[in-house]
Design a protein around this motif. Structure first.
Motif, short mmCIF file in Angstrom:
data_model
loop_
_atom_site.label_atom_id
_atom_site.label_comp_id
_atom_site.label_asym_id
_atom_site.label_seq_id
_atom_site.Cartn_x
_atom_site.Cartn_y
_atom_site.Cartn_z
N VAL A 47 53.90 47.47 52.85
CA VAL A 47 52.70 47.33 53.69
C VAL A 47 51.64 48.33 53.26
N ASP A 48 52.07 49.57 52.98
CA ASP A 48 51.12 50.59 52.53
C ASP A 48 50.48 50.18 51.20
N GLN A 49 51.30 49.62 50.28
CA GLN A 49 50.77 49.16 49.01
C GLN A 49 49.81 47.98 49.18
N LEU A 50 50.10 47.12 50.19
CA LEU A 50 49.18 46.02 50.48
C LEU A 50 47.83 46.55 50.95
N ARG A 51 47.85 47.59 51.78
CA ARG A 51 46.59 48.18 52.23
C ARG A 51 45.79 48.72 51.06
N LYS A 52 46.47 49.39 50.13
CA LYS A 52 45.77 49.89 48.95
C LYS A 52 45.23 48.74 48.12
N ALA A 53 46.01 47.66 48.02
CA ALA A 53 45.56 46.51 47.25
C ALA A 53 44.30 45.90 47.86
N ILE A 54 44.19 45.92 49.18
CA ILE A 54 42.98 45.41 49.84
C ILE A 54 41.78 46.28 49.48
N ARG A 55 41.99 47.62 49.48
CA ARG A 55 40.87 48.52 49.18
C ARG A 55 40.35 48.33 47.76
N VAL A 56 41.26 48.12 46.80
CA VAL A 56 40.83 48.01 45.40
C VAL A 56 40.71 46.56 44.96
N GLU A 57 40.91 45.62 45.88
CA GLU A 57 40.84 44.18 45.58
C GLU A 57 41.73 43.83 44.39
N ALA A 58 43.03 44.14 44.57
CA ALA A 58 44.01 43.89 43.50
C ALA A 58 44.55 42.47 43.54
#
Length: 733
Positions: free
Chosen positions: A471-482
């Motif tokens: 979930v934490d990695q998903l949040r980071k992915a949202i921030r960097v549009e991964a």
């Protein structure tokens, strides 16, 4: 002489009585001020706690407004009395939660407005939470605002002022929560006031219509960096005891008429006074017990609250350590309880919670304890439990009791619950860990299908940690549009021409590479992150579809899947409108795919949302059709453009007669309603021929093309355009 002596003795007795009555009157005023002041204190503490929770989440991720919105929805029901929560970056109010709240404060500069700047600047200088009392809020009603200054570290690690997190409480709420109407009923005047921290002048928050009199009592209410005062007095100095004055005169007259009677009365007064003191002491003891009860118990169900649970858990741990004992903690959460509140109203929901509390009491022993944490969460502490089997037996009884049909407001209602069980000392040895691990086990029970019991295990702990990390990695992915979108072509079966594509979400992890959608999409839906991810996918799909249509001179549609949470998002219509406006894509080229279950969860609300989308010109498709309700009756209620046959009914045709029958029926149903029918998962020539033979309109699957990134998809379209008639003939067979 006796008469004169009687007069003297009577006067002395009257004086003693008056002093006793004055003491009693003062005591009653003190009790009234303390009781109502405690209620106001509880409201202030609860509302200010909401700002701490919001600030903690904000400091972790100041740009994740979706998480803050979700947090506000969870916080507001728990912090009764808070009208709304506000974020003011740089001192300017930019966000009000919930979004449905009055938006009047938006744009209000707290540091420049003469009415708020002094206290706002004081809040920043002291770096501490402060209560501001504007005469009138921007919402149009009077109230107070708890402002918490948020500081965030800059690149050098130096804390810098970010802005304010504020909780707004209306004065009407203070009056209701403080039960000031009861003071009016008792003919007591009151005034809730404070000294202005800047000017030192008294400021009134709430006052009664009747003015205070000379006989008054005040109680202090602790607030950050100061205190409020609640002052209470009789409407008239003797309003409690007007009827007693006549008794005084009668006593004096009787004593004057008969000295013996007066003397006897005087001899008895010490006894009467002692009895009165005992009564007042008993009354005070009862009042204190009542206040303790309110502080440690849930007002709705009468069960212990979180504060009492933490105290009792620590005591249970001490007892178990001393006696080498064991006990179990059961955490249960009612499944889909929100639907009862939404469909029947909160009064019915409260009634159901009381019923459940009664069921739980019947399932446990006299030494066991039950607590309500808030909302629809309960905790049971089973003391002196022998083993996991005994805990499992109690949990089974709870499942059966809760699952019984309930009659609420004349309607039969069905309810289930999910339980997580943790054992002391086997699983954890402190109160916080026991509750945390019980929550992990409860979540596993919900994941396993609900209406189940799950015991904590090391494997569950590992799974929970893995889930939190993802979930934490998903949040980071949202921030960097991964994320990226892959597109799978859809073609007209009769002509062979491409007519559109479906946008499919992909996540390229920096370490793991491509993460399977089946792994991260359910997690995104559970955590609520699917809403910002889905918004990005909608916006990106519209822009890329517009780009390739303009470049190739085509008018291909783009289909985008909506999750259940997106479909229920109040801002969905505006987000679709903005995606179309920013991309320039014509609305009729956008197709939104929703599932049958999403429409049938709340069919009336779903129909209204779908009608609003159709008014924009957007087309709507029912995805995975055939796996849910599949009813002609309900389909006719919704403004649907297209049905998509689920791939499970396509993969075995024409060999499997059952699947072939279902596929033919869906095509026939769609045709009867004038809907386009799309078949997903077409992988063989035989499947395509079968669908063509029975009148299916559009095909999608590996036979026509695999999902591809935008550049490869455009290349495929260009190749198909070059192949022209030959390619179309291949599809037509």
């Amino acid at each position: 002489m006796v008469f004169v002596l009687g007069i003297c003795i009577g006067g002395a007795a009257a004086g003693l009585l008056e002093r006793a009555r004055a003491s009693e009157r003062q005591q009653k005023l003190t009790e009234a001020a303390a009781a109502h002041g405690a209620l106001v204190q509880q409201l202030v503490d609860r509302s200010l706690s909401a700002t701490y929770a919001m600030a903690a989440v904000l400091q972790q991720n100041p740009t994740d407004l979706a998480s803050l919105e979700r947090l506000s929805r969870k916080l507001l029901p728990l912090y009764t009395g808070v009208d709304n929560l506000q974020l003011a970056p740089g001192g300017v109010v930019r966000h009000v939660f919930p979004a449905t709240a009055n938006q009047g404060p938006i744009g209000h500069d707290l540091l420049l407005d003469p009415l708020s700047r002094d206290e706002a600047r004081l809040t920043v200088e002291t770096r501490d939470l402060h209560i501001a009392i504007p005469t009138k809020l921007r919402q149009g009603k009077p109230g107070f605002v708890g402002r918490y200054p948020v500081f965030m570290a800059d690149s050098q690690g130096t804390p810098r002022f970010w802005g304010f997190v504020s909780a707004v409480v209306l004065l009407d709420t203070i009056v209701a929560f403080g039960q000031f109407d009861r003071l009016d009923q008792r003919e007591l005047a009151y005034q809730l006031w404070r000294s202005n921290p800047i000017t030192g002048q008294p400021e009134t928050l709430v006052r009664s219509a009747a003015p205070l009199t000379e006989v008054m009592v005040s109680t202090s209410i602790g607030v950050p960096r100061g205190s409020w005062q609640l002052t209470v007095s009789p409407v008239t100095p003797d309003s409690f005891f007007n009827s007693t004055h006549l008794a005084e005169l009668l006593i004096v007259a009787l004593i004057a008429a008969a000295a013996a009677a007066v003397t006897r009365s005087m001899l008895m007064r010490p006894v009467e006074l002692a009895q009165m003191v005992r009564r007042r002491t008993r009354s005070l003891r009862n009042a204190n017990a009542h206040l303790r009860q309110k502080a440690t118990h849930d007002s709705l169900t009468g069960l212990g609250n979180r504060a009492l649970l933490e105290h009792d858990l620590n005591q249970a741990i001490e007892d178990a350590q001393r006696n080498m004992g064991k006990f179990a903690v059961l955490l249960l959460d009612l499944d889909d309880f929100k639907s009862i509140n939404d469909s029947l109203g909160h009064r019915a929901g409260d009634a159901m919670l009381k019923v459940v509390a009664g069921y739980l009491n019947r399932c446990v022993g006299p030494e066991d304890a039950i607590y309500r944490l808030g909302g629809d969460e309960f905790v049971i502490v089973l003391k002196r439990i022998g083993d996991a089997g005994a805990a499992s037996a109690v949990a089974g009884k709870i499942l059966a009791e809760v699952a019984r049909p309930h009659l609420v407001q004349g309607r039969e209602t069905h309810l289930t619950t999910s339980l997580g069980v943790v054992l002391y000392p086997q699983d954890a040895s402190d109160a916080e860990s026991l509750l945390s691990l019980a929550d992990v086990a409860m979540y596993r029970a919900k994941k396993s299908g609900r209406n189940q019991v799950a015991f904590f295990s090391a494997a569950l702990d590992h799974a929970a940690q893995t889930r939190l990390e993802l979930v934490d990695q998903l949040r980071k992915a949202i921030r960097v549009e991964a994320f990226e979108l892959h597109y799978q072509i859809k073609a007209d079966i009769a002509s062979g021409q491409p007519v559109g594509a479906e946008a499919l979400l992909r996540w390229r992890h920096p370490v793991r590479g491509q993460v399977p959608p089946a792994e991260f999409i359910p997690l995104a839906e559970e955590s609520g992150l699917i809403v910002p991810i889905g918004e990005w996918a909608l916006r990106t799909a519209c822009m890329e579809a517009m780009a390739w249509n303009r470049h190739l001179g085509t008018s291909l549609t783009i289909a985008v899947n909506l999750s259940a949470k997106q479909f229920q998002d109040e801002a969905l219509l505006e987000k679709v409108r903005m995606a179309l406006a920013h991309s320039g894509l014509p609305a009729h080229l956008l197709e939104l795919e929703i599932t049958e279950s999403m429409m049938m969860h709340k069919p009336d609300e779903a129909a209204a949302t779908m009608r609003a989308l159709r008014q924009l010109g957007v087309h709507l498709a029912v995805d995975d059709f055939g796996t849910g309700y599949s009813s002609l009756g309900y389909l006719s209620r919704f403004p649907i453009h297209c049905l998509k046959i689920d791939r499970s009914f396509v993969q075995n045709v024409p060999a499997c007669e059952a699947d072939a029958t279902i596929a033919r029926s869906i095509v026939s149903l769609g045709k009867s309603l004038g809907l386009a029918v799309v078949a997903e998962g077409v992988e063989t020539r035989e499947q395509l021929d079968f669908l063509r033979q029975h009148g299916c309109d559009i095909a999608q699957g590996y036979l026509l093309g695999r999902p591809q990134a935008a550049a490869e998809f455009v290349a495929q379209l260009r190749t198909m355009e070059t192949a022209g008639a030959k390619h179309c003939e291949t599809i037509r067979g």
